[in-house]
Write a protein that holds these residues in place. Structure first.
Motif, PDB file in Angstrom:
ATOM      1  N   ALA A   1      -1.623   0.618  11.097  1.00  0.00           N
ATOM      2  CA  ALA A   1      -1.391   0.528  12.572  1.00  0.00           C
ATOM      3  C   ALA A   1      -0.491   2.336  12.207  1.00  0.00           C
ATOM      4  CB  ALA A   1       0.601   0.334  12.680  1.00  0.00           C
ATOM      5  N   GLY A   2      -0.863   2.512  11.055  1.00  0.00           N
ATOM      6  CA  GLY A   2      -0.278   4.110  10.640  1.00  0.00           C
ATOM      7  C   GLY A   2       0.379   4.109   9.509  1.00  0.00           C
ATOM      8  N   ILE A   3       0.984   4.849   9.016  1.00  0.00           N
ATOM      9  CA  ILE A   3       1.993   5.351   8.189  1.00  0.00           C
ATOM     10  C   ILE A   3       3.304   4.128   7.825  1.00  0.00           C
ATOM     11  CG2 ILE A   3       2.831   6.948   6.649  1.00  0.00           C
ATOM     12  CD1 ILE A   3       0.837   8.860   7.037  1.00  0.00           C
ATOM     13  N   ALA A   4       3.476   3.175   7.626  1.00  0.00           N
ATOM     14  CA  ALA A   4       4.786   2.947   7.149  1.00  0.00           C
ATOM     15  C   ALA A   4       6.025   4.007   6.469  1.00  0.00           C
ATOM     16  CB  ALA A   4       4.689   1.689   6.184  1.00  0.00           C
ATOM     17  N   ALA A   5       7.788   3.724   7.452  1.00  0.00           N
ATOM     18  CA  ALA A   5       8.047   4.185   7.440  1.00  0.00           C
ATOM     19  C   ALA A   5       8.517   4.053   6.429  1.00  0.00           C
ATOM     20  CB  ALA A   5       9.526   3.860   8.344  1.00  0.00           C
ATOM     21  N   ASN A   6       9.351   4.865   5.705  1.00  0.00           N
ATOM     22  CA  ASN A   6       9.913   5.024   4.468  1.00  0.00           C
ATOM     23  C   ASN A   6       9.089   4.239   3.134  1.00  0.00           C
ATOM     24  OD1 ASN A   6      12.792   5.566   5.583  1.00  0.00           O
ATOM     25  ND2 ASN A   6      12.869   3.202   5.783  1.00  0.00           N
ATOM     26  N   SER A   7       8.052   4.981   3.553  1.00  0.00           N
ATOM     27  CA  SER A   7       7.561   4.469   2.224  1.00  0.00           C
ATOM     28  C   SER A   7       6.356   5.332   1.556  1.00  0.00           C
ATOM     29  CB  SER A   7       5.820   3.614   2.928  1.00  0.00           C
ATOM     30  OG  SER A   7       5.364   4.868   3.025  1.00  0.00           O
ATOM     31  N   LEU A   8       6.036   5.162   0.250  1.00  0.00           N
ATOM     32  CA  LEU A   8       4.827   5.974  -0.725  1.00  0.00           C
ATOM     33  C   LEU A   8       4.381   6.804   0.196  1.00  0.00           C
ATOM     34  CD1 LEU A   8       4.773   7.179  -2.762  1.00  0.00           C
ATOM     35  CD2 LEU A   8       2.897   5.746  -3.989  1.00  0.00           C
ATOM     36  N   ALA A   9       3.417   6.023   0.854  1.00  0.00           N
ATOM     37  CA  ALA A   9       2.740   7.258   2.833  1.00  0.00           C
ATOM     38  C   ALA A   9       3.356   7.803   2.759  1.00  0.00           C
ATOM     39  CB  ALA A   9       1.912   5.981   2.863  1.00  0.00           C
ATOM     40  N   ALA A  10       4.564   7.623   3.417  1.00  0.00           N
ATOM     41  CA  ALA A  10       5.568   8.963   4.114  1.00  0.00           C
ATOM     42  C   ALA A  10       5.894   9.861   3.571  1.00  0.00           C
ATOM     43  CB  ALA A  10       6.615   7.929   4.537  1.00  0.00           C
TER      44      ALA A  10
END
Length: 132
Positions: free
Chosen positions: A64-73
């Motif tokens: 669904a995309g880059i998750a909020a408050n994650s390492l990816a963000a």
């Protein structure tokens, strides 16, 4: 397509440099004293494949995309700041997100399984050298 081929090529180079060092030594070994090691290698292969398959979603690269408050963000934010406000196409963040969105977890599981087998072979060769 070009980005995936580039990432696969980079994975191949990484795996070759990590696991291809002791190939000549392995050919000279007497394998008659060893069992095939199939059952001993299974935990390494499963652990490596599982960790790599779960790695992208756990880091925040989801379908669904880059998750909020994650390492990816955080990586996306860092990449945007480093590149003047935009995430570059073909960069690390874009490639990982592409893999996460298109079900790249199966590809990552295969790479992880191969890395797990490489770890098993490295540990096995270290034990054989200690016994000599």
């Amino acid at each position: 397509m070009w980005q995936k081929l580039t990432s696969l090529f980079l994975c191949y180079l990484l795996l070759f440099t990590c696991c291809g060092v002791g190939v000549a030594e392995d050919k000279r070994e007497d394998r008659s004293k060893d069992s095939s090691g199939f059952w001993e290698a299974i935990p390494y292969v499963v652990a490596g494949g599982g960790l790599m398959a779960l790695g992208l979603p756990l880091m925040g690269f989801t379908g669904a995309g880059i998750a909020a408050n994650s390492l990816a963000a955080s990586l996306m934010s860092w990449s945007a700041v480093a590149n003047g406000g935009g995430v570059p196409a073909g960069g690390l963040v874009a490639t990982l997100q592409s893999l996460g969105a298109t079900g790249g977890s199966s590809l990552m599981a295969k790479v992880g399984a191969f890395l797990g087998y490489g770890v098993y072979q490295t540990q096995k060769s270290g034990k054989n050298k200690d016994e000599e």
